[in-house]
Write a protein that holds these residues in place. Structure first.
Motif, PDB file in Angstrom:
ATOM      1  N   TRP A 116      48.825 -76.331 -34.256  1.00  0.00           N
ATOM      2  CA  TRP A 116      49.162 -75.891 -35.609  1.00  0.00           C
ATOM      3  C   TRP A 116      49.888 -74.549 -35.554  1.00  0.00           C
ATOM      4  CZ3 TRP A 116      47.715 -71.977 -39.090  1.00  0.00           C
ATOM      5  CH2 TRP A 116      47.987 -72.238 -40.428  1.00  0.00           C
ATOM      6  N   PHE A 117      49.334 -73.616 -34.749  1.00  0.00           N
ATOM      7  CA  PHE A 117      49.961 -72.291 -34.643  1.00  0.00           C
ATOM      8  C   PHE A 117      51.374 -72.388 -34.078  1.00  0.00           C
ATOM      9  CE2 PHE A 117      45.727 -70.185 -34.923  1.00  0.00           C
ATOM     10  CZ  PHE A 117      46.071 -69.311 -35.925  1.00  0.00           C
ATOM     11  N   ILE A 118      51.553 -73.223 -33.062  1.00  0.00           N
ATOM     12  CA  ILE A 118      52.875 -73.341 -32.440  1.00  0.00           C
ATOM     13  C   ILE A 118      53.904 -73.800 -33.472  1.00  0.00           C
ATOM     14  CG2 ILE A 118      54.251 -74.647 -30.770  1.00  0.00           C
ATOM     15  CD1 ILE A 118      51.852 -74.644 -28.911  1.00  0.00           C
ATOM     16  N   TYR A 119      53.532 -74.803 -34.279  1.00  0.00           N
ATOM     17  CA  TYR A 119      54.537 -75.350 -35.192  1.00  0.00           C
ATOM     18  C   TYR A 119      54.669 -74.548 -36.480  1.00  0.00           C
ATOM     19  CZ  TYR A 119      55.384 -78.866 -31.831  1.00  0.00           C
ATOM     20  OH  TYR A 119      55.740 -79.483 -30.657  1.00  0.00           O
ATOM     21  N   ARG A 137      69.571 -73.976 -31.873  1.00  0.00           N
ATOM     22  CA  ARG A 137      69.225 -74.012 -30.436  1.00  0.00           C
ATOM     23  C   ARG A 137      67.896 -73.321 -30.179  1.00  0.00           C
ATOM     24  NH1 ARG A 137      74.667 -72.934 -29.531  1.00  0.00           N
ATOM     25  NH2 ARG A 137      74.173 -70.733 -29.297  1.00  0.00           N
ATOM     26  N   TYR A 138      67.666 -72.181 -30.848  1.00  0.00           N
ATOM     27  CA  TYR A 138      66.372 -71.497 -30.699  1.00  0.00           C
ATOM     28  C   TYR A 138      65.236 -72.463 -31.024  1.00  0.00           C
ATOM     29  CZ  TYR A 138      68.446 -66.774 -30.670  1.00  0.00           C
ATOM     30  OH  TYR A 138      69.122 -65.652 -30.364  1.00  0.00           O
ATOM     31  N   ALA A 139      65.377 -73.122 -32.180  1.00  0.00           N
ATOM     32  CA  ALA A 139      64.311 -74.017 -32.632  1.00  0.00           C
ATOM     33  C   ALA A 139      64.122 -75.155 -31.640  1.00  0.00           C
ATOM     34  CB  ALA A 139      64.653 -74.556 -34.016  1.00  0.00           C
ATOM     35  N   ALA A 140      65.232 -75.686 -31.106  1.00  0.00           N
ATOM     36  CA  ALA A 140      65.129 -76.801 -30.162  1.00  0.00           C
ATOM     37  C   ALA A 140      64.398 -76.364 -28.893  1.00  0.00           C
ATOM     38  CB  ALA A 140      66.521 -77.328 -29.820  1.00  0.00           C
ATOM     39  N   VAL A 141      64.710 -75.151 -28.419  1.00  0.00           N
ATOM     40  CA  VAL A 141      64.038 -74.650 -27.214  1.00  0.00           C
ATOM     41  C   VAL A 141      62.534 -74.527 -27.472  1.00  0.00           C
ATOM     42  CG1 VAL A 141      63.781 -72.637 -25.713  1.00  0.00           C
ATOM     43  CG2 VAL A 141      66.052 -73.485 -26.248  1.00  0.00           C
ATOM     44  N   LEU A 142      62.182 -74.001 -28.647  1.00  0.00           N
ATOM     45  CA  LEU A 142      60.756 -73.886 -28.973  1.00  0.00           C
ATOM     46  C   LEU A 142      60.121 -75.264 -29.141  1.00  0.00           C
ATOM     47  CD1 LEU A 142      58.338 -72.114 -29.581  1.00  0.00           C
ATOM     48  CD2 LEU A 142      59.007 -72.096 -31.970  1.00  0.00           C
TER      49      LEU A 142
ATOM     50  N   VAL B 146      62.101 -65.846 -22.292  1.00  0.00           N
ATOM     51  CA  VAL B 146      62.842 -66.736 -23.203  1.00  0.00           C
ATOM     52  C   VAL B 146      62.626 -66.304 -24.652  1.00  0.00           C
ATOM     53  CG1 VAL B 146      63.108 -69.104 -24.005  1.00  0.00           C
ATOM     54  CG2 VAL B 146      62.650 -68.669 -21.609  1.00  0.00           C
ATOM     55  N   PHE B 147      61.354 -66.083 -25.017  1.00  0.00           N
ATOM     56  CA  PHE B 147      61.061 -65.744 -26.414  1.00  0.00           C
ATOM     57  C   PHE B 147      61.582 -64.366 -26.793  1.00  0.00           C
ATOM     58  CE2 PHE B 147      57.267 -68.832 -26.562  1.00  0.00           C
ATOM     59  CZ  PHE B 147      58.136 -69.856 -26.851  1.00  0.00           C
ATOM     60  N   ALA B 148      61.576 -63.429 -25.818  1.00  0.00           N
ATOM     61  CA  ALA B 148      62.090 -62.091 -26.122  1.00  0.00           C
ATOM     62  C   ALA B 148      63.585 -62.164 -26.411  1.00  0.00           C
ATOM     63  CB  ALA B 148      61.816 -61.145 -24.961  1.00  0.00           C
ATOM     64  N   ALA B 149      64.296 -62.977 -25.621  1.00  0.00           N
ATOM     65  CA  ALA B 149      65.733 -63.139 -25.867  1.00  0.00           C
ATOM     66  C   ALA B 149      65.966 -63.804 -27.220  1.00  0.00           C
ATOM     67  CB  ALA B 149      66.365 -63.969 -24.753  1.00  0.00           C
ATOM     68  N   MET B 150      65.071 -64.728 -27.573  1.00  0.00           N
ATOM     69  CA  MET B 150      65.191 -65.433 -28.837  1.00  0.00           C
ATOM     70  C   MET B 150      64.965 -64.495 -30.025  1.00  0.00           C
ATOM     71  SD  MET B 150      63.144 -68.886 -29.365  1.00  0.00           S
ATOM     72  CE  MET B 150      63.553 -70.172 -28.252  1.00  0.00           C
ATOM     73  N   SER B 151      63.907 -63.682 -29.917  1.00  0.00           N
ATOM     74  CA  SER B 151      63.555 -62.856 -31.064  1.00  0.00           C
ATOM     75  C   SER B 151      64.544 -61.714 -31.261  1.00  0.00           C
ATOM     76  CB  SER B 151      62.134 -62.311 -30.911  1.00  0.00           C
ATOM     77  OG  SER B 151      62.028 -61.584 -29.728  1.00  0.00           O
ATOM     78  N   LEU B 152      65.407 -61.514 -30.268  1.00  0.00           N
ATOM     79  CA  LEU B 152      66.391 -60.431 -30.342  1.00  0.00           C
ATOM     80  C   LEU B 152      67.286 -60.563 -31.571  1.00  0.00           C
ATOM     81  CD1 LEU B 152      66.891 -58.160 -28.394  1.00  0.00           C
ATOM     82  CD2 LEU B 152      68.665 -59.502 -27.332  1.00  0.00           C
ATOM     83  N   ASN B 153      67.730 -61.785 -31.853  1.00  0.00           N
ATOM     84  CA  ASN B 153      68.637 -62.007 -32.980  1.00  0.00           C
ATOM     85  C   ASN B 153      67.912 -62.533 -34.204  1.00  0.00           C
ATOM     86  OD1 ASN B 153      71.020 -61.256 -31.679  1.00  0.00           O
ATOM     87  ND2 ASN B 153      71.064 -63.225 -30.616  1.00  0.00           N
ATOM     88  N   THR B 154      66.588 -62.427 -34.200  1.00  0.00           N
ATOM     89  CA  THR B 154      65.816 -63.007 -35.288  1.00  0.00           C
ATOM     90  C   THR B 154      65.326 -61.901 -36.207  1.00  0.00           C
ATOM     91  OG1 THR B 154      65.122 -64.741 -33.796  1.00  0.00           O
ATOM     92  CG2 THR B 154      63.820 -64.454 -35.767  1.00  0.00           C
ATOM     93  N   ARG B 155      65.322 -62.207 -37.501  1.00  0.00           N
ATOM     94  CA  ARG B 155      64.762 -61.239 -38.429  1.00  0.00           C
ATOM     95  C   ARG B 155      63.262 -61.127 -38.190  1.00  0.00           C
ATOM     96  NH1 ARG B 155      65.473 -63.379 -43.667  1.00  0.00           N
ATOM     97  NH2 ARG B 155      66.238 -65.264 -42.668  1.00  0.00           N
ATOM     98  N   ALA B 156      62.699 -60.001 -38.547  1.00  0.00           N
ATOM     99  CA  ALA B 156      61.261 -59.755 -38.352  1.00  0.00           C
ATOM    100  C   ALA B 156      60.857 -59.998 -36.911  1.00  0.00           C
ATOM    101  CB  ALA B 156      60.428 -60.633 -39.294  1.00  0.00           C
ATOM    102  N   ARG B 157      61.678 -59.502 -35.973  1.00  0.00           N
ATOM    103  CA  ARG B 157      61.458 -59.865 -34.573  1.00  0.00           C
ATOM    104  C   ARG B 157      60.192 -59.263 -33.995  1.00  0.00           C
ATOM    105  NH1 ARG B 157      66.445 -56.836 -31.801  1.00  0.00           N
ATOM    106  NH2 ARG B 157      66.116 -54.773 -32.644  1.00  0.00           N
ATOM    107  N   PRO B 162      55.312 -62.017 -30.877  1.00  0.00           N
ATOM    108  CA  PRO B 162      53.900 -62.398 -30.669  1.00  0.00           C
ATOM    109  C   PRO B 162      53.529 -63.737 -31.285  1.00  0.00           C
ATOM    110  CG  PRO B 162      54.062 -60.289 -31.842  1.00  0.00           C
ATOM    111  CD  PRO B 162      55.433 -60.687 -31.486  1.00  0.00           C
ATOM    112  N   VAL B 163      54.080 -64.042 -32.448  1.00  0.00           N
ATOM    113  CA  VAL B 163      53.723 -65.306 -33.101  1.00  0.00           C
ATOM    114  C   VAL B 163      54.145 -66.504 -32.245  1.00  0.00           C
ATOM    115  CG1 VAL B 163      54.364 -66.810 -35.030  1.00  0.00           C
ATOM    116  CG2 VAL B 163      53.597 -64.512 -35.485  1.00  0.00           C
ATOM    117  N   LEU B 164      55.283 -66.386 -31.583  1.00  0.00           N
ATOM    118  CA  LEU B 164      55.717 -67.482 -30.714  1.00  0.00           C
ATOM    119  C   LEU B 164      55.002 -67.442 -29.375  1.00  0.00           C
ATOM    120  CD1 LEU B 164      59.591 -67.337 -31.252  1.00  0.00           C
ATOM    121  CD2 LEU B 164      57.958 -68.823 -32.363  1.00  0.00           C
ATOM    122  N   PHE B 165      54.777 -66.216 -28.884  1.00  0.00           N
ATOM    123  CA  PHE B 165      54.310 -66.015 -27.509  1.00  0.00           C
ATOM    124  C   PHE B 165      52.822 -66.357 -27.344  1.00  0.00           C
ATOM    125  CE2 PHE B 165      52.597 -62.999 -24.319  1.00  0.00           C
ATOM    126  CZ  PHE B 165      53.333 -63.388 -23.217  1.00  0.00           C
TER     127      PHE B 165
END
Lengths: 224, 220, 86
Positions: A116-119, A137-142, B146-157, B162-165
């Protein structure tokens, strides 16, 4: 096509309600509580199916670069989170009856919560990532990393709980139940079928809506 | 290989000169340990059982902070642009960044373990703990890069990383805590072995996945 | 597109909040041995109520999106007509 699906789904839903609430017999230990299972199990199955679709669509998007796979992944993740939320709520109520606790950190429950947290994170990334191809692409990688992670989470929690788990401390013997009668099995199978159909209809609707959203946005970009 | 080493060297040199990552992250990690100590003060007797959890929670919080630093520093000075223009594969950039994050985090851990050991009066200098720490840090770096590179261009990074990681690294955290507990209970290698294996499997899977997907994240 | 997901998240959270009274309703003495039907039924009711409320909420959300989209298409059509005249 879609309207047939909705009519068929509606009919199945009514039949399913009758079967799961009235027709199927109560369980030996759980009595009427077993009826929760006819909702909980299909909802859980559908959320896993939805996230599997996110996974496959993400791979297809990254390899083929066709936008429709991205839209499909997005729609499926959204509905998947809805079903996963229902899975957690109904599971918690079921656990209260069966095991006497609202929550226990057993492998399946823990995995479901992490899932649940992941999605939810996936939907947040969708909202905050840059627009267009990069965000997709970000979303696809996740979508790929998240799905690969799920079996590992399950395995690691199982490894931890090899020793007996402290549940049912209230002395409930209703820890397990088996689908003792054929009526129960039929009801469960029909429930799974019905909810899968409901998911298919929702996914289709949401996907088409996303297509239109995308198209209007493109027109606005090009002409405005 | 040369390119990989030069990325690594560049990061290490920058760190040695500026000390902008390891020092603040270390101070932060120590603070987290101390805060846990205050929070657990009423139940001194519990410390032996919860110490591995406290240790790894602190390392995880500090790790996520360090990971976000590695790329923000690059972006602030246009370094990422340079890296992407360089005639090297994206996997090489990934591995370079992955290794430098790994080394920074390991440096923080090496500094924090003795302090932790002293504060909680526990013997943390066990080979099992170190093997577990190295493997867990590899896993953190593999996913985190990977996630750090992703959050670089993301708002509220700051919140997105942490939310992804955190959900993804749950198995690593769990394995590290359990492995450390087993070692602290005085069990031999066999107690920690299955956790070490689990972490190693995680590392391999996510390093490969990270190297495969990193280019897609970086592409403008 | 981002507006959409940010709107969906509060919805999911609202659902969770909505289920809380249902949970309170289902509170009671812990069972021993067999679960009595009187105790089990509120739980069954809670699950069904929450599930259907969720589907209903999602349908409502989709209907709203649909309406927004129709408005958007209308606006685009007017914009293009204006452009065509110029």
């Amino acid at each position: 096509m879609l309207s047939y699906l909705i009519v068929l789904g509606g009919a199945l839903m009514v039949a399913n309600l009758f079967l799961s609430l009235v027709w199927s017999p109560p369980d030996v230990n759980l009595t009427e509580g077993v009826r929760i299972f006819y909702f909980h199990a299909p909802v859980a199955w559908v959320s896993f199916l939805a996230f599997f679709i996110v996974f496959v669509a993400s791979i297809l998007y990254l390899t083929r670069k066709e936008q429709r796979w991205d839209l499909l992944a997005n729609a499926s993740a959204e509905i998947g989170v809805l079903f996963a939320t229902l899975m957690l709520i109904s599971g918690s109520l079921f656990a209260r009856i069966a095991w006497n606790v609202w929550w226990t950190w057993d492998p399946r429950l823990t995995t479901a919560l992490i899932l649940w947290f992941i999605y939810v994170g996936y939907l947040m990334l969708r909202a905050y990532a840059p627009q267009g191809a990069q965000g997709a692409r970000y979303a696809a990688v996740l979508g790929i990393i998240g799905f690969v992670d799920v079996p590992i989470v399950y395995f690691s929690v199982r490894l931890r709980t090899l020793h007996p788990r402290p549940i049912g401390t209230g002395g409930a013997e209703a820890d397990t139940f088996n689908l003792a009668s054929p009526e129960m099995v039929i009801t469960l199978v029909l429930s799974v079928l019905t909810f899968t159909l409901l998911f298919a209809a929702l996914l289709w609707l949401r996907y088409r809506m996303k297509e239109v959203e995308e198209a209007t946005e493109r027109i606005r970009r090009d002409y405005a | 290989m040369r390119a990989l080493l030069s990325i690594l060297w560049k990061d290490l040199l920058l760190e040695i000169r500026t000390k902008e990552t390891v020092t603040p992250v270390l101070v932060f990690a120590l603070l987290v340990v101390v805060i846990f100590d205050f929070a657990l003060e009423p139940r001194r007797d519990l410390i032996v059982t919860v110490a591995p959890g406290v240790l790894w929670a602190s390392i995880t919080f500090a790790g996520v902070l360090g990971l976000s630093r590695t790329f923000t520093l690059e972006q602030e000075r246009g370094g990422l642009q340079g890296l992407m223009l360089a005639p090297i594969g994206r996997e090489v950039i990934y591995l370079g960044k992955f290794l430098s994050s790994f080394i920074f985090m390991l440096a923080v851990e090496a500094a924090i373990l003795p302090v932790f050991s002293a504060i909680f009066n526990l013997p943390f200098f066990l080979p099992q703990v170190w093997v577990q720490a190295i493997l867990a840090t590899l896993g953190y770096a593999a996913v985190g890069t990977v996630f750090a590179a992703m959050s670089l261009n993301t708002r509220a990074r700051d919140i997105m990383l942490p939310v992804l990681f955190f959900p993804i690294v749950v198995p690593v955290l769990m394995a590290a805590v359990e492995g450390t507990s087993a070692a602290l209970r005085g069990e031999s290698w066999s107690g920690a072995l299955r956790w070490i294996q689990l972490t190693a499997a995680f590392d391999i899977i996510f390093t490969v996945l990270g190297a495969m997907t990193f280019g897609l994240v970086l592409k403008e | 597109m981002p507006r959409l997901t940010t709107r969906f998240l509060p919805l999911a959270l609202a659902l969770l909040a909505w289920s809380l009274p249902a949970l309170a309703l289902a509170q009671g003495e812990p069972p021993t041995g067999q679960v009595s039907p009187e105790r089990a039924l509120p739980f069954v009711f809670a699950v069904f109520a929450v599930t259907w409320a969720a589907f209903f909420g999602y349908a409502l959300f989709m209907a709203r999106r649909q309406r927004d989209l129709q408005r958007e298409v209308q606006a685009l059509r007017q914009m293009l007509e204006k452009k065509g005249k110029e």
